[in-house]
Motif scaffolding. Structure first.
Motif, PDB file in Angstrom:
ATOM      1  N   THR A   1      26.846  53.460  47.698  1.00 14.53           N
ATOM      2  CA  THR A   1      28.413  52.322  47.517  1.00 14.53           C
ATOM      3  C   THR A   1      28.876  53.144  48.463  1.00 14.53           C
ATOM      4  OG1 THR A   1      29.567  53.848  46.609  1.00 14.53           O
ATOM      5  CG2 THR A   1      28.201  52.820  44.952  1.00 14.53           C
ATOM      6  N   GLU A   2      29.827  51.557  48.943  1.00 11.93           N
ATOM      7  CA  GLU A   2      30.653  51.730  50.647  1.00 11.93           C
ATOM      8  C   GLU A   2      31.759  51.468  49.727  1.00 11.93           C
ATOM      9  OE1 GLU A   2      29.862  50.811  53.624  1.00 11.93           O
ATOM     10  OE2 GLU A   2      27.874  50.485  52.967  1.00 11.93           O
ATOM     11  N   GLU A   3      32.667  52.485  50.385  1.00 10.57           N
ATOM     12  CA  GLU A   3      34.107  53.135  50.672  1.00 10.57           C
ATOM     13  C   GLU A   3      34.208  51.332  50.779  1.00 10.57           C
ATOM     14  OE1 GLU A   3      37.899  55.665  51.906  1.00 10.57           O
ATOM     15  OE2 GLU A   3      35.818  56.506  52.261  1.00 10.57           O
ATOM     16  N   ILE A   4      35.308  50.994  49.514  1.00 12.30           N
ATOM     17  CA  ILE A   4      36.575  49.971  49.851  1.00 12.30           C
ATOM     18  C   ILE A   4      37.579  50.056  50.541  1.00 12.30           C
ATOM     19  CG2 ILE A   4      37.654  48.570  48.115  1.00 12.30           C
ATOM     20  CD1 ILE A   4      36.625  49.437  45.531  1.00 12.30           C
ATOM     21  N   THR A   5      37.674  48.715  51.711  1.00 10.40           N
ATOM     22  CA  THR A   5      38.681  48.961  52.973  1.00 10.40           C
ATOM     23  C   THR A   5      40.238  48.675  51.774  1.00 10.40           C
ATOM     24  OG1 THR A   5      37.228  48.653  54.225  1.00 10.40           O
ATOM     25  CG2 THR A   5      39.712  48.270  55.331  1.00 10.40           C
ATOM     26  N   GLU A   6      40.870  49.584  51.374  1.00  8.91           N
ATOM     27  CA  GLU A   6      42.245  49.218  50.686  1.00  8.91           C
ATOM     28  C   GLU A   6      42.693  48.156  50.823  1.00  8.91           C
ATOM     29  OE1 GLU A   6      43.605  50.842  48.455  1.00  8.91           O
ATOM     30  OE2 GLU A   6      42.319  52.231  48.016  1.00  8.91           O
ATOM     31  N   ALA A   7      43.060  47.942  52.665  1.00  8.75           N
ATOM     32  CA  ALA A   7      43.879  47.051  53.230  1.00  8.75           C
ATOM     33  C   ALA A   7      42.865  44.989  52.491  1.00  8.75           C
ATOM     34  CB  ALA A   7      43.629  46.231  54.857  1.00  8.75           C
ATOM     35  N   HIS A   8      42.012  45.623  52.454  1.00  4.93           N
ATOM     36  CA  HIS A   8      40.862  44.199  52.165  1.00  4.93           C
ATOM     37  C   HIS A   8      40.758  43.555  50.739  1.00  4.93           C
ATOM     38  CE1 HIS A   8      38.232  44.362  55.576  1.00  4.93           C
ATOM     39  NE2 HIS A   8      39.518  44.652  56.077  1.00  4.93           N
ATOM     40  N   VAL A   9      41.845  44.684  49.594  1.00 10.57           N
ATOM     41  CA  VAL A   9      41.983  44.321  48.476  1.00 10.57           C
ATOM     42  C   VAL A   9      43.278  45.226  47.659  1.00 10.57           C
ATOM     43  CG1 VAL A   9      40.458  44.461  46.352  1.00 10.57           C
ATOM     44  CG2 VAL A   9      39.689  45.106  47.870  1.00 10.57           C
TER      45      VAL A   9
ATOM     46  N   LYS B   1      25.382  49.560  52.656  1.00  8.42           N
ATOM     47  CA  LYS B   1      24.750  48.607  53.775  1.00  8.42           C
ATOM     48  C   LYS B   1      24.941  47.099  53.426  1.00  8.42           C
ATOM     49  CE  LYS B   1      22.406  52.650  56.150  1.00  8.42           C
ATOM     50  NZ  LYS B   1      23.545  52.752  57.500  1.00  8.42           N
ATOM     51  N   ALA B   2      25.439  47.232  52.546  1.00  8.73           N
ATOM     52  CA  ALA B   2      25.448  45.844  52.144  1.00  8.73           C
ATOM     53  C   ALA B   2      25.892  44.314  53.191  1.00  8.73           C
ATOM     54  CB  ALA B   2      27.008  45.425  51.101  1.00  8.73           C
ATOM     55  N   ALA B   3      24.746  43.524  53.247  1.00  7.48           N
ATOM     56  CA  ALA B   3      25.009  42.957  54.355  1.00  7.48           C
ATOM     57  C   ALA B   3      26.929  42.030  54.500  1.00  7.48           C
ATOM     58  CB  ALA B   3      23.848  41.851  54.578  1.00  7.48           C
ATOM     59  N   HIS B   4      27.171  42.632  53.448  1.00 12.18           N
ATOM     60  CA  HIS B   4      28.393  41.063  53.158  1.00 12.18           C
ATOM     61  C   HIS B   4      29.750  42.049  53.198  1.00 12.18           C
ATOM     62  CE1 HIS B   4      24.936  38.053  53.177  1.00 12.18           C
ATOM     63  NE2 HIS B   4      25.561  38.134  54.368  1.00 12.18           N
ATOM     64  N   LYS B   5      29.898  42.854  53.667  1.00 13.70           N
ATOM     65  CA  LYS B   5      31.089  43.666  52.190  1.00 13.70           C
ATOM     66  C   LYS B   5      32.401  43.420  52.331  1.00 13.70           C
ATOM     67  CE  LYS B   5      33.358  48.259  53.220  1.00 13.70           C
ATOM     68  NZ  LYS B   5      33.990  48.251  52.808  1.00 13.70           N
TER      69      LYS B   5
ATOM     70  N   ALA C   1      37.043  60.109  36.540  1.00 12.83           N
ATOM     71  CA  ALA C   1      36.658  60.686  37.174  1.00 12.83           C
ATOM     72  C   ALA C   1      35.550  60.931  37.770  1.00 12.83           C
ATOM     73  CB  ALA C   1      36.190  61.354  35.561  1.00 12.83           C
ATOM     74  N   PHE C   2      35.202  60.086  38.333  1.00 12.24           N
ATOM     75  CA  PHE C   2      34.134  59.596  38.805  1.00 12.24           C
ATOM     76  C   PHE C   2      34.146  59.322  40.317  1.00 12.24           C
ATOM     77  CE2 PHE C   2      33.438  55.775  36.339  1.00 12.24           C
ATOM     78  CZ  PHE C   2      33.892  55.186  37.271  1.00 12.24           C
ATOM     79  N   ASP C   3      35.146  58.418  40.407  1.00 13.30           N
ATOM     80  CA  ASP C   3      36.300  57.891  41.441  1.00 13.30           C
ATOM     81  C   ASP C   3      37.545  58.325  41.604  1.00 13.30           C
ATOM     82  OD1 ASP C   3      35.859  56.503  43.838  1.00 13.30           O
ATOM     83  OD2 ASP C   3      35.965  54.534  42.684  1.00 13.30           O
ATOM     84  N   PRO C   4      37.906  59.344  42.122  1.00  9.66           N
ATOM     85  CA  PRO C   4      39.471  59.592  41.861  1.00  9.66           C
ATOM     86  C   PRO C   4      40.006  58.348  43.269  1.00  9.66           C
ATOM     87  CG  PRO C   4      38.358  61.500  41.804  1.00  9.66           C
ATOM     88  CD  PRO C   4      36.770  60.723  41.558  1.00  9.66           C
ATOM     89  N   GLY C   5      40.844  57.306  42.670  1.00 10.35           N
ATOM     90  CA  GLY C   5      41.298  57.170  43.353  1.00 10.35           C
ATOM     91  C   GLY C   5      40.318  55.371  43.498  1.00 10.35           C
ATOM     92  N   ARG C   6      39.786  55.592  42.943  1.00 11.45           N
ATOM     93  CA  ARG C   6      38.887  53.938  43.175  1.00 11.45           C
ATOM     94  C   ARG C   6      39.104  53.235  44.448  1.00 11.45           C
ATOM     95  NH1 ARG C   6      36.594  52.662  38.693  1.00 11.45           N
ATOM     96  NH2 ARG C   6      37.671  53.397  36.309  1.00 11.45           N
ATOM     97  N   LYS C   7      37.920  54.881  45.002  1.00  9.94           N
ATOM     98  CA  LYS C   7      37.699  54.443  46.444  1.00  9.94           C
ATOM     99  C   LYS C   7      36.550  53.859  46.923  1.00  9.94           C
ATOM    100  CE  LYS C   7      40.283  58.110  48.201  1.00  9.94           C
ATOM    101  NZ  LYS C   7      41.155  57.618  48.791  1.00  9.94           N
ATOM    102  N   ARG C   8      35.653  53.051  46.069  1.00 13.31           N
ATOM    103  CA  ARG C   8      34.319  52.878  45.496  1.00 13.31           C
ATOM    104  C   ARG C   8      34.088  51.864  44.835  1.00 13.31           C
ATOM    105  NH1 ARG C   8      30.715  54.766  49.970  1.00 13.31           N
ATOM    106  NH2 ARG C   8      31.900  56.726  50.828  1.00 13.31           N
ATOM    107  N   SER C   9      34.790  51.879  43.409  1.00 18.96           N
ATOM    108  CA  SER C   9      34.958  51.150  42.112  1.00 18.96           C
ATOM    109  C   SER C   9      35.862  50.232  42.006  1.00 18.96           C
ATOM    110  CB  SER C   9      34.057  51.538  41.364  1.00 18.96           C
ATOM    111  OG  SER C   9      34.841  52.672  40.700  1.00 18.96           O
ATOM    112  N   LEU C  10      35.892  49.252  41.412  1.00 24.07           N
ATOM    113  CA  LEU C  10      36.935  48.894  40.525  1.00 24.07           C
ATOM    114  C   LEU C  10      36.099  47.908  39.103  1.00 24.07           C
ATOM    115  CD1 LEU C  10      38.823  46.546  43.165  1.00 24.07           C
ATOM    116  CD2 LEU C  10      39.801  48.364  41.968  1.00 24.07           C
TER     117      LEU C  10
END
Length: 400
Positions: free
Chosen positions: A144-152, A313-317, A166-175
C-alpha cells in the motif's frame, strides 16, 4: 466484507471498550430512499450552497481515478449506475472516476492481484476497500502507499475510536470506509417463522434454502458462537469443530452455497429463504421487499470495518487522496450513509443526517445501542502461520 471490532456477550469475555461503544453509538445513518423521496438527485443534497459551506475542498487536480469497492457500497441513482457523490466529486475536481464493484470477498480479491503486487506492478486500481484483517495483511506486506497527510485534511474527521487501528497506527495507510454488522438475513414468508439464532439455519425445513458467506471470519465466527465456542479466544481444535459442523451441512445440502455479496440477489428474488448476511445489504434490499429482515443472532454478531487503501504503485495516488478527503466531509459521508445504511466513520455525519431524518436514529441496525454493540465480537487475531492453517481448512471445508 468480513468485519471486525471487538467483544461478545455474557461471561466469555468483557464488554467492548466504552470509547468504541460511545463513538459508534453516536454516529448513525439513514435510508437512501429518504433522499429519493425528497427528490434529491445527483445535484441535490451536495449542490449549491451546501457545498460552498462545507469547508475544505479537494484540489482540482484533474485526470483519472479507478476505485474498486464492494457491491451496494456507495450511493446510486435510480439507474443503478450513477453515484451522486462521485458525480459531484468529478464536477468539483475534474477527476474522471471509474467505479468498479469487484470486491466480492477479501480472499478472492487478494488472490486476483497478489502476484502483480508482489512483483511491484500497478494493478490498475488507485483505491480499494478491504476489511480490517486484509487491510492489515496488505499493509504488512508493503503493498500500500502511505497517505500524504496534507492532501487529506479531512482525515481529522475520523471517529476517535478508529484513529489508531492496531494494524495501522495513526492511519498512515488506511481510512475507514464504513462499519457494519454480520448476522442473519431472511424472508419470513419463505422460512415460515421468525429466526433468532444461527442454529435456525441448520433446521431441516430450511435444507437447501440457506447460504453462508465465503468470508472465513464471518461464517466461522458465527457458527462457533452458535456452538457455545468463543470466536475470539479459542484453540484450533474449536475451530475444527465448527468446520465439521459446516462441512456436514454443506455435504448434506443443508447449505445451498458459500457466497460473497451475490447472496443479496438470491435472497431478493426468493432463491433462498435465509443467509448469513451483512446488515447494510439487507436494509437496502428492504426498500424493494419490505418482507426481508435482518437480525442480530442471539449468540452475537460480527461488528466489522472496511478500509480505503491505495495499492502500491497506483498510477493516480494524488487523485485517490482527493477522493478520500472528499468523502470525509460530514455532509458527503451522510449522503453515502443515506444510501448504503452502514455505520459512518466520519465525525459530524450523524448531525448532518439528523437534519434530514432524525427518526432514523431509532433504527438500531444503523444506529447501534450499547446493548446491541455489547453482543458483537471480533474473530481471533491470527498470525501468518495461523491464518494459513485456518484459511486452508476453511477453504477445504466449503469446497473452494
Amino acid at each position: 466484507m468480513s468485519k471486525h471490532f471487538n467483544n461478545k456477550s455474557a461471561a466469555m469475555r468483557p464488554l467492548p471498550d466504552p470509547e468504541i461503544l460511545r463513538t459508534l453509538k453516536s454516529f448513525g445513518l439513514t435510508r437512501r430512499h429518504f433522499l429519493r423521496n425528497l427528490g434529491l438527485g445527483a445535484g441535490g443534497l451536495l449542490g449549491g450552497s451546501l457545498l460552498a459551506a462545507c469547508g475544505t475542498q479537494p484540489q482540482a487536480v484533474g485526470g483519472a481515478l479507478v476505485f474498486a469497492n464492494w457491491p451496494l457500497y456507495i450511493d446510486v441513482e435510480e439507474d443503478g449506475t450513477t453515484s451522486p457523490t462521485l458525480l459531484n466529486f468529478e464536477k468539483e475536481t475534474n477527476i474522471k472516476t471509474e467505479y468498479i464493484e469487484e470486491v466480492d470477498d477479501n480472499t478472492t480479491w487478494f488472490a486476483k492481484y497478489r502476484n502483480q503486487l508482489a512483483a511491484g506492478q500497478d494493478i490498475g486500481r488507485d483505491l480499494t476497500v478491504l476489511t480490517d484483517w486484509m487491510a492489515a495483511r496488505m499493509i504488512k506486506l508493503g503493498w500500500t502507499e502511505e497517505i500524504t497527510e496534507a492532501h487529506v485534511p479531512n482525515k481529522a474527521n475520523l471517529l476517535p475510536a478508529l484513529q489508531n487501528a492496531a494494524f495501522d497506527p495513526g492511519r498512515k495507510r488506511s481510512l475507514t470506509w464504513q462499519s457494519g454488522l454480520t448476522g442473519i438475513g431472511y424472508n419470513p414468508k419463505l422460512t415460515g417463522r421468525e429466526l433468532s439464532s444461527i442454529n435456525d439455519l441448520f433446521a431441516e425445513d430450511l435444507a437447501g434454502k440457506v447460504t453462508f458467506l465465503s468470508e472465513m471470519r464471518d461464517t466461522a465466527g458465527l457458527v462457533m458462537t452458535s456452538m457455545g465456542l468463543d470466536p475470539v479466544n479459542h484453540p484450533f481444535s474449536d475451530f475444527e469443530k465448527a468446520m465439521e459442523r459446516i462441512k456436514t451441512a454443506g455435504d448434506s445440502g443443508q447449505i445451498r452455497a458459500f457466497t460473497g455479496n451475490e447472496y443479496a440477489n438470491d435472497l431478493a428474488i426468493g432463491n433462498i429463504a435465509a443467509c448469513v448476511a451483512w446488515s447494510g445489504d439487507i436494509i437496502q434490499l428492504q426498500l424493494d421487499n419490505a418482507d426481508l429482515k435482518f437480525v442480530v443472532p442471539a449468540e452475537g454478531a460480527n461488528l466489522f470495518s472496511d478500509n480505503m487503501l491505495i495499492p502500491a504503485k497506483a498510477a493516480h495516488k494524488r487523485n485517490a487522496e482527493a477522493l478520500m478527503d472528499y468523502v470525509y466531509r460530514p455532509e458527503v459521508a451522510a449522503q453515502i450513509a443515506a444510501w448504503v445504511n452502514y455505520i459512518s466513520p466520519v465525525t459530524g455525519a450523524k448531525a448532518e443526517m439528523e437534519k434530514l431524518d432524525p427518526d432514523m436514529a431509532n433504527n438500531e441496525l444503523i444506529f447501534p445501542s450499547e446493548k446491541m454493540l455489547a453482543n458483537t465480537f471480533q474473530f481471533k487475531i491470527l498470525n501468518d502461520e495461523e491464518d494459513k492453517a485456518y484459511q486452508e481448512l476453511f477453504q477445504k471445508t466449503i469446497g473452494a
